[in-house]
Design a protein around this motif. Structure first.
Motif, PDB file in Angstrom:
ATOM      1  N   LYS A   1       0.810  -1.212   0.000  1.00 25.08           N
ATOM      2  CA  LYS A   1       0.000   0.000   0.000  1.00 25.08           C
ATOM      3  C   LYS A   1       0.848   1.269   0.000  1.00 25.08           C
ATOM      4  O   LYS A   1       0.498   2.256  -0.642  1.00 25.08           O
ATOM      5  N   TRP A   2       1.970   1.244   0.761  1.00 23.57           N
ATOM      6  CA  TRP A   2       2.788   2.451   0.881  1.00 23.57           C
ATOM      7  C   TRP A   2       4.241   2.137   0.548  1.00 23.57           C
ATOM      8  O   TRP A   2       4.753   1.060   0.863  1.00 23.57           O
ATOM      9  N   ASP A   3       4.902   3.119  -0.039  1.00 22.03           N
ATOM     10  CA  ASP A   3       6.338   3.019  -0.287  1.00 22.03           C
ATOM     11  C   ASP A   3       7.088   3.332   1.002  1.00 22.03           C
ATOM     12  O   ASP A   3       6.532   3.918   1.948  1.00 22.03           O
ATOM     13  N   ALA A   4       8.358   2.936   1.050  1.00 21.00           N
ATOM     14  CA  ALA A   4       9.196   3.275   2.212  1.00 21.00           C
ATOM     15  C   ALA A   4       9.414   4.782   2.250  1.00 21.00           C
ATOM     16  O   ALA A   4       9.779   5.386   1.237  1.00 21.00           O
ATOM     17  N   PRO A   5       9.187   5.431   3.404  1.00 19.57           N
ATOM     18  CA  PRO A   5       9.403   6.880   3.485  1.00 19.57           C
ATOM     19  C   PRO A   5      10.886   7.223   3.381  1.00 19.57           C
ATOM     20  O   PRO A   5      11.751   6.350   3.566  1.00 19.57           O
ATOM     21  N   PRO A   6      11.218   8.480   3.079  1.00 24.37           N
ATOM     22  CA  PRO A   6      12.630   8.875   2.963  1.00 24.37           C
ATOM     23  C   PRO A   6      13.421   8.539   4.233  1.00 24.37           C
ATOM     24  O   PRO A   6      12.981   8.811   5.338  1.00 24.37           O
ATOM     25  N   GLY A   7      14.571   7.898   4.025  1.00 22.89           N
ATOM     26  CA  GLY A   7      15.442   7.564   5.147  1.00 22.89           C
ATOM     27  C   GLY A   7      15.107   6.269   5.863  1.00 22.89           C
ATOM     28  O   GLY A   7      15.851   5.813   6.746  1.00 22.89           O
ATOM     29  N   TRP A   8      13.992   5.623   5.453  1.00 25.66           N
ATOM     30  CA  TRP A   8      13.551   4.416   6.166  1.00 25.66           C
ATOM     31  C   TRP A   8      14.518   3.252   5.959  1.00 25.66           C
ATOM     32  O   TRP A   8      14.809   2.506   6.894  1.00 25.66           O
ATOM     33  N   ILE A   9      14.991   3.076   4.744  1.00 22.80           N
ATOM     34  CA  ILE A   9      15.921   1.980   4.443  1.00 22.80           C
ATOM     35  C   ILE A   9      17.188   2.121   5.277  1.00 22.80           C
ATOM     36  O   ILE A   9      17.711   1.134   5.817  1.00 22.80           O
ATOM     37  N   GLU A  10      17.694   3.332   5.420  1.00 20.75           N
ATOM     38  CA  GLU A  10      18.902   3.563   6.231  1.00 20.75           C
ATOM     39  C   GLU A  10      18.636   3.224   7.694  1.00 20.75           C
ATOM     40  O   GLU A  10      19.493   2.642   8.376  1.00 20.75           O
ATOM     41  N   LYS A  11      17.447   3.577   8.193  1.00 17.01           N
ATOM     42  CA  LYS A  11      17.094   3.237   9.584  1.00 17.01           C
ATOM     43  C   LYS A  11      17.017   1.723   9.761  1.00 17.01           C
ATOM     44  O   LYS A  11      17.445   1.194  10.798  1.00 17.01           O
ATOM     45  N   ALA A  12      16.462   1.035   8.768  1.00 18.53           N
ATOM     46  CA  ALA A  12      16.385  -0.427   8.839  1.00 18.53           C
ATOM     47  C   ALA A  12      17.779  -1.040   8.827  1.00 18.53           C
ATOM     48  O   ALA A  12      18.060  -2.003   9.562  1.00 18.53           O
TER      49      ALA A  12
ATOM     50  N   GLU B   1      20.112  -7.898   5.653  1.00 18.93           N
ATOM     51  CA  GLU B   1      21.311  -7.155   5.267  1.00 18.93           C
ATOM     52  C   GLU B   1      21.476  -7.165   3.745  1.00 18.93           C
ATOM     53  O   GLU B   1      21.770  -6.128   3.126  1.00 18.93           O
ATOM     54  N   GLN B   2      21.266  -8.329   3.127  1.00 17.03           N
ATOM     55  CA  GLN B   2      21.388  -8.435   1.669  1.00 17.03           C
ATOM     56  C   GLN B   2      20.272  -7.669   0.957  1.00 17.03           C
ATOM     57  O   GLN B   2      20.508  -6.949  -0.022  1.00 17.03           O
ATOM     58  N   ALA B   3      19.038  -7.813   1.447  1.00 15.71           N
ATOM     59  CA  ALA B   3      17.899  -7.178   0.791  1.00 15.71           C
ATOM     60  C   ALA B   3      17.976  -5.654   0.875  1.00 15.71           C
ATOM     61  O   ALA B   3      17.668  -4.953  -0.100  1.00 15.71           O
ATOM     62  N   LEU B   4      18.399  -5.144   2.019  1.00 16.08           N
ATOM     63  CA  LEU B   4      18.502  -3.695   2.176  1.00 16.08           C
ATOM     64  C   LEU B   4      19.615  -3.110   1.314  1.00 16.08           C
ATOM     65  O   LEU B   4      19.491  -2.010   0.782  1.00 16.08           O
ATOM     66  N   ASP B   5      20.696  -3.866   1.158  1.00 14.94           N
ATOM     67  CA  ASP B   5      21.796  -3.408   0.302  1.00 14.94           C
ATOM     68  C   ASP B   5      21.398  -3.396  -1.176  1.00 14.94           C
ATOM     69  O   ASP B   5      21.876  -2.562  -1.949  1.00 14.94           O
ATOM     70  N   GLN B   6      20.526  -4.345  -1.558  1.00 15.41           N
ATOM     71  CA  GLN B   6      20.130  -4.459  -2.963  1.00 15.41           C
ATOM     72  C   GLN B   6      18.809  -3.753  -3.278  1.00 15.41           C
ATOM     73  O   GLN B   6      18.290  -3.862  -4.386  1.00 15.41           O
TER      74      GLN B   6
END
Length: 382
Positions: free
Chosen positions: A176-187, A288-293
């Motif tokens: 439903k929603w995309d990741a908000p700005p900066g969310w991937i870095e927080k994860a 770790e792999q999914a967030l990097d890719q």
């Protein structure tokens, strides 16, 4: 329910040879260590359990029947209320079943968001189990550490979908929603934090002599018994059977990432403890792999008709939840509502072995054995 358990009788104890009177003990339905409204009627002879009958249904909400009067998008929030400790996997299995029937293609960015959400939820689920299991057998400290770290995951989910437990995040065709700005870095920061924190969990609990002597060797069963009872997840892998649907029947994009499937051969409570801790490590490895890719851009939902009407027919899909195989069966008549919907719930299936595990056990081990199965009552009663 077996009515014989509701009568007591005087007989000679096979353990002591002393004339004893069997007693009935009701554990629950409102009991702090049953993790939901679950009743266990136990027939005891002194401190020995002679028979145990689980009594379910106190939380039954008729989710599968209600679904017959809801369109497919409306069903998604109901799946949150089943295994409410790992609602993301429930969301996914329903959407996956509908998508399979309709032959929908899911955008890559949506696939990544789904996988990241599910693996974060798997870590959160195992943290809840770790903290509450230790609380069940008398240790309060671990509970505080587990919920401290789980809170970080819930904060991430709150940013991602606006909810902390019942997410309603997945949609047929994507999310439903995309990741908000900066969310991937927080994860990413959380994954690195959790990797450094896990050794302290082991230092606090895993090597503790009292803890080891408390759960080692109890609640034991072999691989044949596990297969006879259709067990899955950690309950199955603790007997040496290496089966994880993420590896053996890959779905989403799990086949892109490297991770191991931990197994043990002892089949006891201690083996199940070690496996769940090892699975946290493997989930962090996947994350770790999914967030990097993670794709820099892309759609979060595919080309989905305005009104979702799977073609007439039926399908069954299954995925790996934190508690084992969760499956979704849909029978469609080509309308916007399912003609029949049925979930295969791992908590319900795994719970069936409990009477066998408790028979002949000491009463003091009852809650330790029940807790090692890792049930969520919303999923048991559905």
């Amino acid at each position: 329910m077996n009515q014989n358990i509701l009568t007591t009788q005087v007989e000679t104890s096979p353990d002591t040879g002393i004339l004893t009177e069997e007693m009935l003990l009701n554990v629950g339905p409102q009991h702090p260590s049953t993790h939901g409204v679950f009743r266990l009627v136990v027939k005891i002879d002194g401190e020995t359990i002679r028979e145990a009958i689980p009594v379910m249904g106190y939380l039954h909400r008729g989710t599968e029947k209600l679904a017959e009067n809801l369109n497919y998008t409306q069903i998604i929030p109901y799946t949150d209320r089943m295994d409410y400790v790992s609602a993301m996997t429930n969301n996914y299995v329903l959407c996956h079943a509908v998508e399979t029937m309709m032959g929908l293609e899911i955008p890559e960015r949506a696939q990544f968001l789904r996988l990241i959400a599910m693996e974060l939820n798997r870590v959160a689920s195992h943290l809840v189990w770790w903290g509450t299991y230790l609380l069940d057998i008398g240790a309060m400290g671990p509970f505080l550490y587990a919920f401290r770290d789980r809170e970080m995951i819930l904060d991430l989910f709150n940013e991602l979908c606006g909810a902390r437990m019942t997410f309603n995040y997945m949609r047929v065709g994507g999310v439903k929603w995309d990741a908000p700005p900066g969310w991937i870095e927080k994860a990413k920061d959380f994954v690195q934090y959790m990797k450094k924190e896990l050794p302290s969990y082991h230092q606090l609990v895993t090597g503790n002599e009292i803890f080891i002597s408390r759960i080692k060797g109890i609640g034991k069963f072999d691989s044949k018994t596990a297969l006879d009872y259709s067990l899955s997840g950690v309950m199955l892998r603790s007997t040496g059977i290496k089966w994880d649907i993420r590896k053996d029947e890959p779905y989403c994009i799990y086949d892109r990432f490297e991770f191991d499937v931990p197994t043990a051969t002892e089949g006891d409570c201690m083996a199940r403890y070690h496996l769940r801790m090892a699975e946290i490590e493997q989930s962090l490895r996947i994350l770790e792999q999914a967030l990097d890719q993670f794709p820099a851009e892309g759609e979060i939902i595919g080309k989905v008709p305005r009104v979702i009407r799977p073609p007439a027919g039926e399908t069954y899909v299954r995925i790996e939840s934190p508690r084992g195989e969760i499956g979704c069966y849909i029978a469609s008549q080509g309308k916007d509502k399912p003609w029949r919907l049925k979930f295969r719930r791992p908590s319900f299936t795994n719970l069936q072995i409990l009477p066998k595990l408790l028979e002949g056990e000491n009463l003091a081990n009852m809650i330790a054995i029940l807790g090692s199965i890792d049930i969520v009552l919303g999923e048991v009663d559905c």
